[in-house]
Write an enzyme that holds these catalytic residues in place. Sequence first.
Site, mmCIF file in Angstrom:
data_model
loop_
_atom_site.group_PDB
_atom_site.id
_atom_site.type_symbol
_atom_site.label_atom_id
_atom_site.label_comp_id
_atom_site.label_asym_id
_atom_site.label_seq_id
_atom_site.Cartn_x
_atom_site.Cartn_y
_atom_site.Cartn_z
ATOM 1 C CG ASP A 2 -3.909 -6.857 -0.789
ATOM 2 O OD1 ASP A 2 -4.177 -7.280 -1.943
ATOM 3 O OD2 ASP A 2 -2.887 -7.217 -0.178
ATOM 4 C CG HIS A 23 -1.988 -1.097 1.046
ATOM 5 N ND1 HIS A 23 -2.792 -1.506 2.083
ATOM 6 C CD2 HIS A 23 -2.343 -1.873 -0.021
ATOM 7 C CE1 HIS A 23 -3.595 -2.484 1.665
ATOM 8 N NE2 HIS A 23 -3.331 -2.712 0.390
#
Length: 261
Positions: free
Chosen positions: A146, A91
Amino acid sequence: MSPQFRTLTLARDGAVARITLDRPDAANCVNQEMGAELAQVARDVASDPSVRAVLLTGSGRFFCAGGDVKEMAGYGERADLEMKKLADDLHQAVTSFARMDAPLVVAVNGTVAGAGIGLAIMGDLVLAADSASFTLAYTNVGLSPDGGTTYALPRLIGLRRTQELIFTNRTLRAPEALEWGLVTQVLPAAELDAEATALAQRLAAGPKNSYRTVRQLLLSTFDHGLETHLELEGRGISACAVGDGREGVAAFVDKRAPKFV
């Protein structure tokens, strides 16, 4: 820039930074080492003012087949902590790519799944080989998405189609991915690299301040009401007018190609 990586390569061609996911024997899956290296390389290119465009692709037959499930199988009792670490690094990379000034071109050279889709769709322009395919596959192994997939996909293709991809793990072939709006263009596999490279070079020669402002405006487009976003547009075009815009306008009037610094 950090010159040495083990799971990816970073090369410079003038103002273009080319990042290649390089675990071909493991389908370019993201293990913890690659996650950390992706976070680092994304920070590197984002913080280098000489980088005016970034090209992201994969080596071998795969772009990226998602997270490294074989590594995950060894997490044992620490699965929750190890998975969070992997996701956090990934991320950080996604955030750096999304917020950097330089435009991002992604060349999807083959199969892409899971977190690889998150990396691919963060591109401003996404070129796919006609042999590429796309599948999320998270729920096949009991996981949730994700890599920014649940952020970017609804914005690109709508909620209903996102739900279908996540819950059914439907595979989209390249022509269908184009029809849905997941990619920008589909090309014969043999032409993909040359076309993506040429596009990145074209962007690198373009108006850096203008591109930065466009990226910022599009990233925040769902965050504000109309009047707030109009004010941001006004501030953006005003700032560009004394930078790239000055050269662009002058070149237009003079009937010549602009030379953006």
